[in-house]
Every structure is written in structure tokens, then in C-alpha cells.
Write a protein that holds these residues in place. Structure first.
Motif, PDB file in Angstrom:
ATOM      1  N   GLN A  88      20.695 -50.519  61.581  1.00 40.52           N
ATOM      2  CA  GLN A  88      19.355 -51.065  61.413  1.00 40.52           C
ATOM      3  C   GLN A  88      19.070 -51.947  62.620  1.00 40.52           C
ATOM      4  O   GLN A  88      19.856 -52.831  62.958  1.00 40.52           O
ATOM      5  CB  GLN A  88      19.257 -51.890  60.131  1.00 40.52           C
ATOM      6  CG  GLN A  88      17.883 -52.478  59.899  1.00 40.52           C
ATOM      7  CD  GLN A  88      17.859 -53.311  58.624  1.00 40.52           C
ATOM      8  OE1 GLN A  88      18.886 -53.737  58.116  1.00 40.52           O
ATOM      9  NE2 GLN A  88      16.679 -53.543  58.112  1.00 40.52           N
ATOM     10  N   LEU A  89      17.958 -51.701  63.261  1.00 40.82           N
ATOM     11  CA  LEU A  89      17.603 -52.490  64.431  1.00 40.82           C
ATOM     12  C   LEU A  89      17.328 -53.930  64.026  1.00 40.82           C
ATOM     13  O   LEU A  89      16.652 -54.179  63.025  1.00 40.82           O
ATOM     14  CB  LEU A  89      16.378 -51.893  65.127  1.00 40.82           C
ATOM     15  CG  LEU A  89      16.578 -50.479  65.681  1.00 40.82           C
ATOM     16  CD1 LEU A  89      15.280 -49.961  66.265  1.00 40.82           C
ATOM     17  CD2 LEU A  89      17.670 -50.472  66.735  1.00 40.82           C
ATOM     18  N   PRO A  90      17.854 -54.909  64.789  1.00 40.98           N
ATOM     19  CA  PRO A  90      17.632 -56.310  64.426  1.00 40.98           C
ATOM     20  C   PRO A  90      16.194 -56.730  64.687  1.00 40.98           C
ATOM     21  O   PRO A  90      15.547 -56.240  65.605  1.00 40.98           O
ATOM     22  CB  PRO A  90      18.598 -57.056  65.343  1.00 40.98           C
ATOM     23  CG  PRO A  90      18.818 -56.154  66.497  1.00 40.98           C
ATOM     24  CD  PRO A  90      18.672 -54.750  65.976  1.00 40.98           C
ATOM     25  N   LYS A  91      15.700 -57.634  63.835  1.00 39.16           N
ATOM     26  CA  LYS A  91      14.331 -58.134  64.007  1.00 39.16           C
ATOM     27  C   LYS A  91      14.259 -59.102  65.176  1.00 39.16           C
ATOM     28  O   LYS A  91      13.291 -59.143  65.899  1.00 39.16           O
ATOM     29  CB  LYS A  91      13.855 -58.791  62.721  1.00 39.16           C
ATOM     30  CG  LYS A  91      13.728 -57.796  61.598  1.00 39.16           C
ATOM     31  CD  LYS A  91      13.231 -58.416  60.333  1.00 39.16           C
ATOM     32  CE  LYS A  91      13.191 -57.299  59.296  1.00 39.16           C
ATOM     33  NZ  LYS A  91      12.994 -57.731  57.989  1.00 39.16           N
ATOM     34  N   ALA A  92      15.278 -59.890  65.340  1.00 36.79           N
ATOM     35  CA  ALA A  92      15.371 -60.805  66.480  1.00 36.79           C
ATOM     36  C   ALA A  92      16.567 -60.350  67.322  1.00 36.79           C
ATOM     37  O   ALA A  92      17.240 -59.392  66.993  1.00 36.79           O
ATOM     38  CB  ALA A  92      15.551 -62.236  65.982  1.00 36.79           C
ATOM     39  N   SER A  93      16.820 -61.051  68.374  1.00 37.49           N
ATOM     40  CA  SER A  93      17.952 -60.665  69.207  1.00 37.49           C
ATOM     41  C   SER A  93      19.242 -60.843  68.410  1.00 37.49           C
ATOM     42  O   SER A  93      19.446 -61.817  67.702  1.00 37.49           O
ATOM     43  CB  SER A  93      17.983 -61.516  70.476  1.00 37.49           C
ATOM     44  OG  SER A  93      18.149 -62.881  70.125  1.00 37.49           O
ATOM     45  N   GLY A  94      20.091 -59.888  68.515  1.00 34.49           N
ATOM     46  CA  GLY A  94      21.339 -59.912  67.769  1.00 34.49           C
ATOM     47  C   GLY A  94      21.900 -58.514  67.656  1.00 34.49           C
ATOM     48  O   GLY A  94      21.391 -57.563  68.238  1.00 34.49           O
ATOM     49  N   LYS A  95      22.963 -58.399  66.877  1.00 36.55           N
ATOM     50  CA  LYS A  95      23.612 -57.103  66.716  1.00 36.55           C
ATOM     51  C   LYS A  95      22.919 -56.301  65.610  1.00 36.55           C
ATOM     52  O   LYS A  95      22.466 -56.869  64.621  1.00 36.55           O
ATOM     53  CB  LYS A  95      25.071 -57.291  66.341  1.00 36.55           C
ATOM     54  CG  LYS A  95      25.925 -57.764  67.471  1.00 36.55           C
ATOM     55  CD  LYS A  95      27.367 -57.722  67.035  1.00 36.55           C
ATOM     56  CE  LYS A  95      28.257 -57.903  68.225  1.00 36.55           C
ATOM     57  NZ  LYS A  95      29.654 -57.732  67.848  1.00 36.55           N
ATOM     58  N   PRO A  96      22.887 -54.988  65.770  1.00 35.70           N
ATOM     59  CA  PRO A  96      22.352 -54.170  64.675  1.00 35.70           C
ATOM     60  C   PRO A  96      23.272 -54.227  63.459  1.00 35.70           C
ATOM     61  O   PRO A  96      24.477 -54.300  63.593  1.00 35.70           O
ATOM     62  CB  PRO A  96      22.292 -52.762  65.258  1.00 35.70           C
ATOM     63  CG  PRO A  96      22.920 -52.809  66.586  1.00 35.70           C
ATOM     64  CD  PRO A  96      23.270 -54.219  66.923  1.00 35.70           C
ATOM     65  N   LYS A  97      22.666 -54.187  62.278  1.00 34.67           N
ATOM     66  CA  LYS A  97      23.430 -54.217  61.028  1.00 34.67           C
ATOM     67  C   LYS A  97      23.636 -52.793  60.531  1.00 34.67           C
ATOM     68  O   LYS A  97      22.736 -51.961  60.646  1.00 34.67           O
ATOM     69  CB  LYS A  97      22.654 -54.973  59.957  1.00 34.67           C
ATOM     70  CG  LYS A  97      22.483 -56.421  60.191  1.00 34.67           C
ATOM     71  CD  LYS A  97      21.828 -56.949  58.926  1.00 34.67           C
ATOM     72  CE  LYS A  97      21.158 -58.225  59.009  1.00 34.67           C
ATOM     73  NZ  LYS A  97      20.508 -58.640  57.796  1.00 34.67           N
ATOM     74  N   PRO A  98      24.795 -52.542  59.911  1.00 34.15           N
ATOM     75  CA  PRO A  98      24.968 -51.216  59.302  1.00 34.15           C
ATOM     76  C   PRO A  98      24.183 -51.123  57.997  1.00 34.15           C
ATOM     77  O   PRO A  98      24.107 -52.073  57.230  1.00 34.15           O
ATOM     78  CB  PRO A  98      26.473 -51.131  59.055  1.00 34.15           C
ATOM     79  CG  PRO A  98      26.948 -52.534  59.048  1.00 34.15           C
ATOM     80  CD  PRO A  98      25.998 -53.348  59.866  1.00 34.15           C
ATOM     81  N   VAL A  99      23.579 -49.968  57.776  1.00 27.55           N
ATOM     82  CA  VAL A  99      22.796 -49.705  56.574  1.00 27.55           C
ATOM     83  C   VAL A  99      23.311 -48.410  55.953  1.00 27.55           C
ATOM     84  O   VAL A  99      23.612 -47.452  56.665  1.00 27.55           O
ATOM     85  CB  VAL A  99      21.295 -49.562  56.906  1.00 27.55           C
ATOM     86  CG1 VAL A  99      20.501 -49.169  55.681  1.00 27.55           C
ATOM     87  CG2 VAL A  99      20.757 -50.833  57.502  1.00 27.55           C
ATOM     88  N   GLN A 100      23.401 -48.392  54.643  1.00 34.77           N
ATOM     89  CA  GLN A 100      23.828 -47.187  53.933  1.00 34.77           C
ATOM     90  C   GLN A 100      22.608 -46.527  53.297  1.00 34.77           C
ATOM     91  O   GLN A 100      21.869 -47.177  52.562  1.00 34.77           O
ATOM     92  CB  GLN A 100      24.830 -47.524  52.841  1.00 34.77           C
ATOM     93  CG  GLN A 100      26.129 -48.066  53.329  1.00 34.77           C
ATOM     94  CD  GLN A 100      27.063 -48.381  52.185  1.00 34.77           C
ATOM     95  OE1 GLN A 100      26.800 -48.047  51.043  1.00 34.77           O
ATOM     96  NE2 GLN A 100      28.168 -49.026  52.497  1.00 34.77           N
TER      97      GLN A 100
END
Length: 181
Positions: A88-100
Motif C-alpha cells: 500500500q502506497l504511504p500517504k506521507a513519506s515513509g515505507k509502504p505497508k503490506p496489505v492482504q
């Protein structure tokens, strides 16, 4: 006297015309009714098959889009289905989160439906015209990062079946990287 004889014989023709034309008219009306009923029945069967194709295509398109965005695909542990792991693309700067994203087949009121994320969001079987039932939903690995998706549905109205299948190559397999785990 001749006129009286002609008039009396004309009354017989009217009765004879009615005796012949009423049965012919009844047969023609029955044929027209049969033609109309057959046409309506054929139209409903055509619409049911069109709905079957549309539901299976729309659901399959959504599954394939999620599979193309996945970095990993795993079987769903408790149900007949599959889990797509996506970033999942981050809303702010940061690492992308995994989404199931989870898809599975679930039986609701006797109809097997393809479900997305939870039971309240079935992708198939919601329209009564075709009563689409999912017969098969599979996601099988066929190579390194290559998966074959298959979705098969059946109309409970017409009994006709419709199936789609494709192969999806995960993005990390395209780039030559090892899948993230």
C-alpha cells in the motif's frame, strides 16, 4: 321469386363461413401465443447467459488486477481461496505497508459466491436473473513467480457454464528479484 331464393341461400353461407373461420382463427391465435411465449423464454435465457458472462468477467478482472499488483500469493488457510500480498502506497513519506487482499468461495443461501475481503462483499451471485454460482476458483503456481488463475461459473437458470483463466507473473519475478517474504 328468384330473388327470394337467392336471399334464403345467402343465409347459409354466413353460418358456413363462421363454422370454418372460427377454428382457423383459433389455431392462428394459438400459434401466435406459442411464438410469443417461446420468444420471451428465449430472451430470458439469453439475458441469463449474458449476466453469467458479465458477472464472471467482472469478478475475474478484479482478481487479475489484484494478482498483478501482488508481490506474493498464498493459499487462504481456512477457506478455498487465495491471499494476495500487496504494497500500500504511504500517504506521507515513509515505507509502504503490506496489505492482504483475500478472495474465497463462500456459500450463501445455497449459492456458492466469490467473496472479496469479507462475506458482506460478494462479487458474484447477487442478481436473480441468472443465479450465478461459482463452480471453481483456483490460483496455482506454475513457475517461479508465475500463477495460473481460473474462475468458472454456472447459471442456475440455464445450466450453462462459463470459465476464464489466465497466467499472471508477479512484478518481482519480472524484475528478476527474489520474492519478498
Amino acid at each position: 321469386m328468384k330473388q327470394r331464393g337467392n336471399q334464403s341461400s345467402a343465409h347459409g353461407f354466413l353460418l358456413l363461413d363462421c363454422l370454418l373461420s372460427v377454428p382457423v382463427l383459433a389455431v392462428m391465435m394459438m400459434a401466435l401465443g406459442l411464438l410469443l411465449c417461446t420468444g420471451v423464454h428465449s430472451a430470458f435465457r439469453f439475458w441469463a447467459d449474458a449476466e453469467l458472462h458479465q458477472e464472471v468477467q467482472m469478478a475475474f478482472r478484479r482478481v487479475v488486477q489484484d494478482a498483478e499488483l501482488a508481490y506474493e500469493i498464498q493459499p487462504y488457510a481456512t477457506k478455498t481461496g487465495v491471499v494476495f500480498y500487496q504494497h500500500q502506497l504511504p500517504k506521507a513519506s515513509g515505507k509502504p505497508k503490506p496489505v492482504q487482499t483475500v478472495y474465497w468461495v463462500h456459500k450463501v443461501n445455497g449459492i456458492r459466491k466469490l467473496v472479496w475481503r469479507d462475506v458482506s462483499q460478494p462479487l458474484t451471485g447477487n442478481y436473480s436473473l441468472a443465479a450465478v454460482e461459482i463452480e471453481a476458483f483456483t490460483c496455482e503456481p506454475v513457475g517461479r513467480g508465475l500463477y495460473e488463475l481460473r474462475l468458472a461459473g454456472r447459471s442456475r437458470v440455464t445450466g450453462h457454464r462459463y470459465a476464464l483463466s489466465t497466467r499472471v507473473l508477479l512484478p518481482e519475478a519480472k524484475e528478476g528479484k527474489e520474492p519478498a517474504g
